[in-house]
Design an enzyme around this catalytic site. Sequence first.
Site, PDB file in Angstrom:
ATOM      1  N   ASP A   1       0.826  -1.213   0.000  1.00  0.00           N
ATOM      2  CA  ASP A   1       0.000   0.000   0.000  1.00  0.00           C
ATOM      3  C   ASP A   1       0.860   1.263   0.000  1.00  0.00           C
ATOM      4  O   ASP A   1       2.076   1.213   0.196  1.00  0.00           O
ATOM      5  CB  ASP A   1      -0.967   0.002   1.197  1.00  0.00           C
TER       6      ASP A   1
ATOM      7  N   HIS B   1      -6.972  -4.778  10.350  1.00  0.00           N
ATOM      8  CA  HIS B   1      -6.753  -4.576   8.904  1.00  0.00           C
ATOM      9  C   HIS B   1      -5.461  -5.259   8.435  1.00  0.00           C
ATOM     10  O   HIS B   1      -4.542  -5.485   9.217  1.00  0.00           O
ATOM     11  CB  HIS B   1      -6.779  -3.090   8.520  1.00  0.00           C
TER      12      HIS B   1
ATOM     13  N   GLU C   1      -9.586  -2.060   5.466  1.00  0.00           N
ATOM     14  CA  GLU C   1     -10.147  -1.713   6.761  1.00  0.00           C
ATOM     15  C   GLU C   1     -11.401  -2.543   7.072  1.00  0.00           C
ATOM     16  O   GLU C   1     -11.957  -3.189   6.175  1.00  0.00           O
ATOM     17  CB  GLU C   1     -10.501  -0.212   6.762  1.00  0.00           C
TER      18      GLU C   1
ATOM     19  N   ASN D   1      -7.124  -2.780  14.487  1.00  0.00           N
ATOM     20  CA  ASN D   1      -8.521  -3.022  14.088  1.00  0.00           C
ATOM     21  C   ASN D   1      -8.649  -4.254  13.190  1.00  0.00           C
ATOM     22  O   ASN D   1      -9.716  -4.506  12.633  1.00  0.00           O
ATOM     23  CB  ASN D   1      -9.094  -1.793  13.367  1.00  0.00           C
TER      24      ASN D   1
HETATM   25  P1  PGA Z   1       2.489  -1.229  12.560  1.00  0.00           P
HETATM   26  O1  PGA Z   1       1.299  -1.206  11.538  1.00  0.00           O
HETATM   27  O2  PGA Z   1       3.438  -2.304  12.082  1.00  0.00           O
HETATM   28  O3  PGA Z   1       3.126   0.130  12.488  1.00  0.00           O
HETATM   29  O4  PGA Z   1       1.920  -1.558  13.915  1.00  0.00           O
HETATM   30  C1  PGA Z   1       0.733  -2.418  11.142  1.00  0.00           C
HETATM   31  C2  PGA Z   1      -0.481  -2.151  10.291  1.00  0.00           C
HETATM   32  O5  PGA Z   1      -1.177  -1.150  10.515  1.00  0.00           O
HETATM   33  O6  PGA Z   1      -0.758  -2.959   9.388  1.00  0.00           O
END
Ligand code: PGA
Length: 241
Positions: A67, A138, A143, A136
Amino acid sequence: MRIIVVENYDEMSKKAALMIASQVMLKPDSVLGLATGDTPSGMYKELINLYGKKEVDFKEVRTFNLDEYYGLDRENSQSYYKYMMTNLFDNININTENINMPDGMAKDVNAFCDLYENKIKTLGGIDMQVLGIGGNGHIGFNEPNVNFEAQTHLVELDEQTIEANSRFFESIEDVPVKAISMGIKTIMNSKKIILLANGLNKADAIERAVKGKINPSIPASILQLHNDVTIIIDKDAASKL
Ligand code: PGA
């Protein structure tokens, strides 16, 4: 799903790096799907170490990132392009022509997303996809209340994601509200998937993804249907399993 619980972040990073290095040894022109964020940065450090010791060679490797923020120029310090260059690509012998990242400034987003999907297909699909997970649930920027059928597309970020990612920006208003993300279908088409998580703030998401019903409200739960997923998590992220 194989679940490997390790002591801490370092162990998680080392195991994940070894899995990627092994993949590249077995298939030097592997197509890797890569993630950004705090979770995989230790894994990238380990890969750079392994490269320094000549234990892995990225000369023929092709990559696709999951992404990118929409509306952020790739030279912006918070772009995922910058993250990847700094955390990995500038430090290994990957051919820059083999690096593929969603273009956050694409004028025709739909056309760009189609091109991205087609390129993944043309190169034979993703051999190994690395994923983090949001608090959450995702994966990528897919999302909650996700469409499990979606391919690479423009997404609106969830409030919880904007809040979580605001730690990298001067203020929450500076966090982009949209992103281009591989879809769940793109991710599920990968031949192998490694999901990494560490910390107590990921324990709920891991529990719901692994033990809960497969449900669009917890996008990572779809991984229960994939036939080659390895989850590498530290004790804290595993504390609710
Ligand atoms: P993070 O993000 O590794 O910074 O915790 C993970 C994500 O949001 O997929």
